[in-house]
Design a protein around this motif. Sequence first.
Motif, PDB file in Angstrom:
ATOM      1  N   LEU A 141      43.358  35.643  24.528  1.00  5.51           N
ATOM      2  CA  LEU A 141      43.776  34.320  24.969  1.00  5.51           C
ATOM      3  C   LEU A 141      42.766  33.756  25.949  1.00  5.51           C
ATOM      4  CD1 LEU A 141      47.558  35.105  25.635  1.00  5.51           C
ATOM      5  CD2 LEU A 141      46.499  34.300  23.509  1.00  5.51           C
ATOM      6  N   LYS A 142      42.578  32.466  25.878  1.00  7.57           N
ATOM      7  CA  LYS A 142      41.687  31.775  26.806  1.00  7.57           C
ATOM      8  C   LYS A 142      42.540  30.949  27.756  1.00  7.57           C
ATOM      9  CE  LYS A 142      37.753  28.597  27.016  1.00  7.57           C
ATOM     10  NZ  LYS A 142      36.803  27.763  26.221  1.00  7.57           N
ATOM     11  N   ILE A 143      42.406  31.222  29.042  1.00  9.36           N
ATOM     12  CA  ILE A 143      43.208  30.516  30.039  1.00  9.36           C
ATOM     13  C   ILE A 143      42.290  29.922  31.099  1.00  9.36           C
ATOM     14  CG2 ILE A 143      45.194  32.038  29.679  1.00  9.36           C
ATOM     15  CD1 ILE A 143      44.478  33.419  32.303  1.00  9.36           C
ATOM     16  N   VAL A 144      42.847  29.024  31.875  1.00  7.24           N
ATOM     17  CA  VAL A 144      42.111  28.369  32.952  1.00  7.24           C
ATOM     18  C   VAL A 144      42.762  28.745  34.278  1.00  7.24           C
ATOM     19  CG1 VAL A 144      41.358  26.188  33.939  1.00  7.24           C
ATOM     20  CG2 VAL A 144      41.471  26.458  31.448  1.00  7.24           C
ATOM     21  N   PHE A 145      42.009  29.428  35.156  1.00  5.70           N
ATOM     22  CA  PHE A 145      42.518  29.818  36.471  1.00  5.70           C
ATOM     23  C   PHE A 145      42.569  28.622  37.407  1.00  5.70           C
ATOM     24  CE2 PHE A 145      41.232  34.213  35.310  1.00  5.70           C
ATOM     25  CZ  PHE A 145      42.460  34.804  35.534  1.00  5.70           C
ATOM     26  N   ASN A 146      41.405  28.077  37.652  1.00  3.98           N
ATOM     27  CA  ASN A 146      41.284  26.897  38.494  1.00  3.98           C
ATOM     28  C   ASN A 146      40.743  25.751  37.640  1.00  3.98           C
ATOM     29  OD1 ASN A 146      42.110  28.343  40.832  1.00  3.98           O
ATOM     30  ND2 ASN A 146      40.040  29.209  40.985  1.00  3.98           N
ATOM     31  N   ILE A 147      40.241  24.771  38.280  1.00 11.17           N
ATOM     32  CA  ILE A 147      39.723  23.626  37.529  1.00 11.17           C
ATOM     33  C   ILE A 147      38.498  24.018  36.720  1.00 11.17           C
ATOM     34  CG2 ILE A 147      38.756  21.306  37.732  1.00 11.17           C
ATOM     35  CD1 ILE A 147      40.397  20.920  40.249  1.00 11.17           C
ATOM     36  N   ASN A 148      37.636  24.848  37.313  1.00  9.36           N
ATOM     37  CA  ASN A 148      36.380  25.208  36.656  1.00  9.36           C
ATOM     38  C   ASN A 148      36.301  26.659  36.205  1.00  9.36           C
ATOM     39  OD1 ASN A 148      35.354  22.578  37.116  1.00  9.36           O
ATOM     40  ND2 ASN A 148      34.715  23.156  39.199  1.00  9.36           N
ATOM     41  N   THR A 149      37.299  27.481  36.523  1.00  7.71           N
ATOM     42  CA  THR A 149      37.260  28.908  36.193  1.00  7.71           C
ATOM     43  C   THR A 149      38.104  29.181  34.949  1.00  7.71           C
ATOM     44  OG1 THR A 149      37.008  29.465  38.525  1.00  7.71           O
ATOM     45  CG2 THR A 149      37.645  31.234  37.036  1.00  7.71           C
ATOM     46  N   LYS A 150      37.493  29.806  33.953  1.00 14.74           N
ATOM     47  CA  LYS A 150      38.174  30.158  32.716  1.00 14.74           C
ATOM     48  C   LYS A 150      38.035  31.663  32.474  1.00 14.74           C
ATOM     49  CE  LYS A 150      37.257  25.629  30.677  1.00 14.74           C
ATOM     50  NZ  LYS A 150      36.656  24.884  29.553  1.00 14.74           N
ATOM     51  N   ALA A 151      38.918  32.189  31.651  1.00 18.36           N
ATOM     52  CA  ALA A 151      38.911  33.637  31.408  1.00 18.36           C
ATOM     53  C   ALA A 151      39.472  33.950  30.044  1.00 18.36           C
ATOM     54  CB  ALA A 151      39.719  34.358  32.487  1.00 18.36           C
ATOM     55  N   LEU A 152      39.026  35.080  29.515  1.00 20.39           N
ATOM     56  CA  LEU A 152      39.578  35.649  28.286  1.00 20.39           C
ATOM     57  C   LEU A 152      40.479  36.819  28.684  1.00 20.39           C
ATOM     58  CD1 LEU A 152      36.415  35.695  25.980  1.00 20.39           C
ATOM     59  CD2 LEU A 152      38.237  33.988  26.073  1.00 20.39           C
ATOM     60  N   VAL A 153      41.724  36.737  28.287  1.00 25.16           N
ATOM     61  CA  VAL A 153      42.702  37.735  28.707  1.00 25.16           C
ATOM     62  C   VAL A 153      43.473  38.243  27.498  1.00 25.16           C
ATOM     63  CG1 VAL A 153      42.953  36.644  30.975  1.00 25.16           C
ATOM     64  CG2 VAL A 153      44.518  36.035  29.124  1.00 25.16           C
ATOM     65  N   CYS A 154      44.195  39.351  27.722  1.00 22.74           N
ATOM     66  CA  CYS A 154      45.106  39.898  26.714  1.00 22.74           C
ATOM     67  C   CYS A 154      46.363  40.393  27.408  1.00 22.74           C
ATOM     68  CB  CYS A 154      44.446  41.021  25.924  1.00 22.74           C
ATOM     69  SG  CYS A 154      43.812  42.374  26.932  1.00 22.74           S
ATOM     70  N   ILE A 155      47.446  40.435  26.680  1.00 29.23           N
ATOM     71  CA  ILE A 155      48.735  40.840  27.239  1.00 29.23           C
ATOM     72  C   ILE A 155      48.897  42.347  27.097  1.00 29.23           C
ATOM     73  CG2 ILE A 155      51.231  40.585  27.053  1.00 29.23           C
ATOM     74  CD1 ILE A 155      50.801  37.789  25.992  1.00 29.23           C
ATOM     75  N   VAL A 156      49.188  43.031  28.203  1.00 30.03           N
ATOM     76  CA  VAL A 156      49.413  44.481  28.208  1.00 30.03           C
ATOM     77  C   VAL A 156      50.804  44.772  28.763  1.00 30.03           C
ATOM     78  CG1 VAL A 156      46.968  45.045  28.406  1.00 30.03           C
ATOM     79  CG2 VAL A 156      48.309  44.684  30.462  1.00 30.03           C
ATOM     80  N   GLU A 157      51.321  45.929  28.397  1.00 32.02           N
ATOM     81  CA  GLU A 157      52.678  46.314  28.761  1.00 32.02           C
ATOM     82  C   GLU A 157      52.701  47.067  30.091  1.00 32.02           C
ATOM     83  OE1 GLU A 157      55.543  45.679  27.150  1.00 32.02           O
ATOM     84  OE2 GLU A 157      54.508  44.505  25.602  1.00 32.02           O
ATOM     85  N   VAL A 158      53.850  46.987  30.751  1.00 34.46           N
ATOM     86  CA  VAL A 158      54.110  47.711  31.994  1.00 34.46           C
ATOM     87  C   VAL A 158      55.229  48.713  31.737  1.00 34.46           C
ATOM     88  CG1 VAL A 158      54.850  47.501  34.398  1.00 34.46           C
ATOM     89  CG2 VAL A 158      53.371  45.760  33.399  1.00 34.46           C
ATOM     90  N   SER A 159      55.099  49.908  32.284  1.00 38.61           N
ATOM     91  CA  SER A 159      56.125  50.942  32.105  1.00 38.61           C
ATOM     92  C   SER A 159      57.119  50.898  33.258  1.00 38.61           C
ATOM     93  CB  SER A 159      55.474  52.329  32.015  1.00 38.61           C
ATOM     94  OG  SER A 159      56.460  53.334  31.895  1.00 38.61           O
ATOM     95  N   HIS A 160      58.312  50.396  32.985  1.00 35.83           N
ATOM     96  CA  HIS A 160      59.351  50.365  34.015  1.00 35.83           C
ATOM     97  C   HIS A 160      60.059  51.715  34.151  1.00 35.83           C
ATOM     98  CE1 HIS A 160      59.042  46.131  34.927  1.00 35.83           C
ATOM     99  NE2 HIS A 160      59.097  45.830  33.650  1.00 35.83           N
ATOM    100  N   VAL A 161      59.931  52.564  33.139  1.00 40.42           N
ATOM    101  CA  VAL A 161      60.590  53.867  33.195  1.00 40.42           C
ATOM    102  C   VAL A 161      59.985  54.707  34.320  1.00 40.42           C
ATOM    103  CG1 VAL A 161      61.073  55.989  31.924  1.00 40.42           C
ATOM    104  CG2 VAL A 161      61.143  53.783  30.744  1.00 40.42           C
ATOM    105  N   VAL A 162      58.668  54.698  34.440  1.00 40.74           N
ATOM    106  CA  VAL A 162      58.004  55.457  35.496  1.00 40.74           C
ATOM    107  C   VAL A 162      58.423  54.938  36.862  1.00 40.74           C
ATOM    108  CG1 VAL A 162      55.777  56.017  36.511  1.00 40.74           C
ATOM    109  CG2 VAL A 162      56.049  56.056  34.030  1.00 40.74           C
TER     110      VAL A 162
END
Length: 354
Positions: free
Chosen positions: A156-177
């Motif tokens: 995914l391509k997202i925009v942090f600030n007005i001029n800052t962009k990033a390529l990200v992906c969704i990862v899982e969190v372990s609530h059991v631990v």
Amino acid sequence: MHVANSCMMAVAQEWEDAQECTQDHTLQYFSLMLAKVALNCFMMSFTPRSLYRSFMGICTLSLCVTDFLLVCGIGACMLLARHISPPVSLCFLLTHASVVYSLLPVPFLMLGVLDYSTHSHVKSPPSKRVFYVAEVILVWGVAGVYSCLFTNTSVLKIVFNINTKALVCIVEVSHVVTCSCLIAFSAICFLLTIYYKDIVRWTRQANRLSSAREIPQAELHSDLSLSYFKLQEQGREQPITDGSSSPKPPLFIAFTLCFALHWGPYLLMIMVTEILDMAIPAYTTVNSLWMVCANSFMVGMMFWLKSDKLGPGAELADDICDWKTYWYMSKGIVDKLPQELEEPIMKPAPPFWV
């Protein structure tokens, strides 16, 4: 970065419109997983025997192997950066790893409890190791198939600030631990608060008993009424006593104290990360440290439930907690020598005329 209660975003690459260069985060993830592999090696050095004695130990070994393979995969992404797209490859590895790791704690805990509860001894027989390996492979296989069918590895391509962009992906969190550590920490605090006046005294008594177990046989002597050992640091002789004049802790409280002294700092660290609302992916939280902690908890529970049947001579599949010392302390009995597990240290000596 949070997305939902069980998800977060992993940043693979970011850049600013005003700058032509991009900042790739593959090296950071490689360093993170390399540190996890180092943690695995550190834990394996402290648990050389228990890793091969139980189902939980085999699970820990499989986790160490998978962590190493994941490090190799991320390293390959760095080496082949000219031929492949590092963000796409990195996100593919991280998303699948997070989903698989998030699915592991529940079956590992359930099968571990089932393993300890169905054996007359806490240490499982060697003949079952092949069965353990088959179970572990099955769990990993089911988690891998689920990840391949239902995991979204898109970048995914997202925009942090007005001029800052990033390529990200969704990862899982372990609530059991996290939940398991928080429940254990809360239960320990509640139980030990009830006996807070005796905690220090019991801890010192357990340390004396543990030190007595490590004294070589040559330093033990028998003189008239009881056996005793020399305190070379103080230059005098002191008898080994069981402290019968003071109340003994219940067995469950003694085991709780043992677990708290060994695993309290780790549980406190998890507590702090939860209070600070730090999002940590599953491929980081599901580690050998948590596996060994869970194994110690299971061994302590099974030893407590089967203490009358097993006794202090049982071979426990745990190299961290000294359960036997706290068993003796709760019974008011002086610990036994490693060479004489069937006979107490403190016993009446024969009369001088015999």
